[in-house]
Each structure stands twice: as C-alpha cells, then as structure tokens.
Design an enzyme around this catalytic site. Structure first.
Site, PDB file in Angstrom:
ATOM      1  N   CYS A  50      34.582  32.764  41.721  1.00 43.58           N
ATOM      2  CA  CYS A  50      33.772  33.893  42.190  1.00 43.58           C
ATOM      3  C   CYS A  50      32.616  34.187  41.249  1.00 43.58           C
ATOM      4  CB  CYS A  50      34.634  35.140  42.369  1.00 43.58           C
ATOM      5  SG  CYS A  50      35.409  35.735  40.844  1.00 43.58           S
ATOM      6  N   GLY A 198      43.461  40.882  52.334  1.00 45.34           N
ATOM      7  CA  GLY A 198      43.728  39.550  51.803  1.00 45.34           C
ATOM      8  C   GLY A 198      45.092  39.520  51.141  1.00 45.34           C
TER       9      GLY A 198
END
Length: 438
Positions: A50, A198
């Site tokens: 990320c 998630g």
C-alpha cells in the site's frame, strides 16, 4: 551485470499516484514476464504494497535497464514517463542493495520498524521463485534481505512495540476524535459505532488494535460472510457482527467510524453513494486500501471526514522520535550485511577467470595423462588407470586451491582486478565473448 531498483513510495509519491502503479498478485506473473522480456533485464522481482512499488532487477547496463523499467511502469500505470519520473527513485549497485536491506528491516517504512514489510519481502521472493523471474543473484540478495530483517528484529529493539499501518489507522481515529472534542490526545473508542470493510490481514490487525483501544463492538463486512466469521472467531472477547458487503449502505447510515481495507480496484464509497443516505450521525472514514476504497469526492459531503494512508503520517510522527536511536543501531547491522553481500558479489568477478584456469589445467592434465597411459602398454589394469587419473586430478586441485581461494577472498576491487590480470597473462587465458559482454 548490475543490480538496480526503480520505484516509488510514500516518501516520493501521493496515494493517487501510488494506486495507479499497484500490481495485484493475480497480475504479478504477467508483469514479471513483461519485465524479463526486455533484453536488458536478466532477473526481476516486484514489491507491491500500500505504501510502495519497487522493482528490483539484474540488468546488463544500469542506464538502459533503469530506462526499461521506467517504460514498463509508464505502460502499466497509463502515466506519461515525464509525469511519472518525478515520483520515481532509482538506485544502482551498492545503493540498491542498501535500500532493499533498509526496506526489509522496516527502516524505510511509514511506520518505523513495522513488521508486516518483512513478510511482504518474503512474498516478493516467493512470487519471483514461483514465476521463475529470479536467478542466482537476486535470489541471493532477497534471501539475505529476509535474514537481515529477522536479524534486526532479534538483535535490536526496533520491532518491540512497533506499530503497523493498521494500528496507526486506529490511532488516527482516536486522535481525530480527540481533536473534535478540543483535545490533542488519543481518546477511547468505546462510544463509537465501528465497522471494518474487508476480512484480510489488514482487517485482522484492525480488529486486534480496535479491541486494545477500547472498541465495544465492531461490524465486519465482506463479500464472503464465512470469511468474516472465521476472522471474528479469533476475537472471542470482542463483540463482532458479520455482514455481507451489500449491507454497506446500512453501516454508512448508522456507524460513526468505518475503516476500509479491501482489494477492490475501484472505490466502493463515493459522494454519490453517501448523498443518497439518511445518516444519523457524523461519519469518519479511514481508508488503508491501495488502490483507494474511498473516492476523493467524499470530502465534499457535510458531516463526513475521510482519511487515507497518507494521513497516517500525523500519528506516525508522534511515535517516531523515541525509535530513531534504535534505528541508528539497526543501521550498523545493515551496513555489515550489505558489506557481506557486496564482497560475495565482487568475488563473482573472479569466476570466469577461475573457470578458464581450471579448464586450461584440465586440458593439460588430460593430454599428459593420455600420453602416460599410452606408454604403459596393455598390461596396465583398469584399476591402476583409475588410480593414476585420480592422482592427476588431486595434484591439479591442490595446485589450484591457493590461487583460487585468494582470487575469491574479500579484498579491494582494484587488488582483485590486478590479480586476475596477472593470472590471465601468465596462463594465457582468453576471455570468451559472453564474459566480455557481461
């Protein structure tokens, strides 16, 4: 041959650029093969997280190889090379080696000393091996990077109490909640209605830190409810509701704090979606997904505050000072590991000459042995022939042992090159064409 790395990170590029270059695992093989298809690239591996995308390569020529990787990144992202180049860094040889070791040790992370990056480096190595894009050089370098990361965490206190991206996200929520009350401090989350979108590794860490920071309950939304339930089972003392992703609108209407961490390619929350809802309270959105799960246009919605991974710097900087001294201690270990790898790398320079020397000695040995055996006549037994042959090989190995060891031993590069030149001249060893090109 040369080791090079080209990439970008949270230090060089904002999230809106990083998300365009993210390479998911399902397309990793294609990306690696595209890189290996360039005649300048001999080996390749990709680190995609990320906060960074870094491509490590073994190239024939550093300038041409780095240019080839930049062209690949431009094609992959859809960004013009000129627009992309200001965000990219490129390191060569010892700088590339040092950078990878810092990354694996967590010294280049947004959260200094984070542990997750080491598992990501391991994954980079595993994918490179599975897709056969690694050769002996990068395989050795990545193996040493992983062992270095472990050594730093075991021999220093850098990994002790280190926060992750997920824990920094939870602290950001605490800090922003406190600031909304006029307090510049982290406050408890016990009164917040919290949801996590998630059910992957990052979400597991989110639940862990939400529990530690006082959350009284959490809603976990995921496309597969069974996966969310499996995650919730690991937190028996934290009340967790598991819901399908289709219930997201309900959570956006009722929750006050929502974290998102999914592998979706496009945002799952945007201004249009929020504007249709009848929300009961203010809403704070914290997105740690890359590509982003929350569109930038939600900032225009009243009562909604949104944050992405780049906003984590605010809480990270509060925790960094105490860890800087430990980081300096860790750097000493990294310097030692880098020196070991570079000494091994430099020793490879001697391999072609050593191979030619061995080949020359073997040719002389075989020729002289055949002459001797022919003079022995038919009465010389097969067993005796084997003994004589073993004797001749042993003599050659004994003669070569000392000079070969000396040529491969750690030493200044200029000294090694001088020694190689002397050996090649004394034994009339001609370099083959491939060695000259490399």
């Amino acid at each position: 041959m040369h080791i090079a790395v080209v990439g970008l990170s949270h230090r060089t590029a904002p999230v809106e650029v990083r998300e365009k270059l993210s390479i998911p695992e399902q397309t990793m093989e294609e990306s690696l093969q595209n890189l290996r298809g360039h005649d300048q690239v001999l080996e390749a591996s990709i680190l995609s997280t990320c906060n960074r995308l870094e491509i490590y390569t073994l190239v024939r020529n550093p300038e041409l190889g780095i240019s080839a990787v930049r062209e690949f990144l431009s094609s992959h992202s859809g960004l013009e090379t000129g627009d992309l180049k200001p965000h990219l860094f490129a390191y060569h040889h010892e700088d590339a080696v040092g950078h990878l070791l810092r990354v694996a040790a967590g010294l280049d992370s947004l959260v200094l000393g984070e542990g997750q990056i080491l598992s990501q480096v391991k994954k980079m190595m595993r994918l490179g091996q599975e897709h056969k894009s690694l050769g002996p050089i990068l395989n050795r370098l990545l193996t040493q990077a992983v062992s270095t990361g472990k050594r730093v965490r075991s021999e220093t206190n850098l990994g002790t109490g280190a926060v992750s991206i997920s824990s920094a996200a939870v602290e950001l929520a605490q800090l922003k909640l406190g600031q909304s009350r006029g307090l510049d401090e982290l406050v408890t989350l016990e009164d917040e209605q919290v949801a996590v979108v998630g059910a992957g590794r990052m979400s597991r860490l989110l639940l862990q830190h939400l529990q530690a920071k006082g959350a009284s309950g959490v809603v976990v939304l995921n496309r597969t409810v069974a996966r969310a339930e499996a995650l919730a089972a690991d937190f028996p003392t934290l009340p967790v509701q598991c819901r399908p992703l289709k219930d997201l609108d309900h959570c956006l209407s009722t929750c006050s704090l929502i974290f998102t961490s999914t592998a979706a390619d496009d945002p799952i929350i945007d201004a249009e979606r929020l504007s249709k809802l009848n929300r009961r309270s203010s809403l704070r959105l914290i997105d740690i997904g890359v590509p982003r799960n929350i569109a930038a246009d939600v900032e225009g919605i009243g009562g909604v505050d949104a944050h992405d991974v780049d906003d984590l710097k605010e809480v990270v900087e509060r925790n960094q000072e105490a860890r800087q001294q430990v980081a300096r201690e860790a750097q000493g270990l990294l310097d030692d590991e880098a020196r070991q790898f570079l000494e091994w790398w430099d020793s490879l320079e001697a391999v072609p000459t050593i191979n030619r020397l061995r080949s020359s000695m073997e040719s002389i040995r075989s020729e002289e042995l055949m002459k001797a055996l022919s003079r022995m006549g038919p009465d010389f037994s097969a067993r005796e022939r084997k003994v004589v042959e073993a004797l001749s090989k042993g003599i050659i190995n004994k003669i070569l042992h000392t000079p070969v060891t000396a040529l491969r031993s750690p030493q200044p590069r200029s000294d090694r090159q001088n020694a190689l030149s002397v050996v090649e001249r004394l034994f009339d060893l001609q370099a083959d064409e491939d060695s000259v090109q490399n």
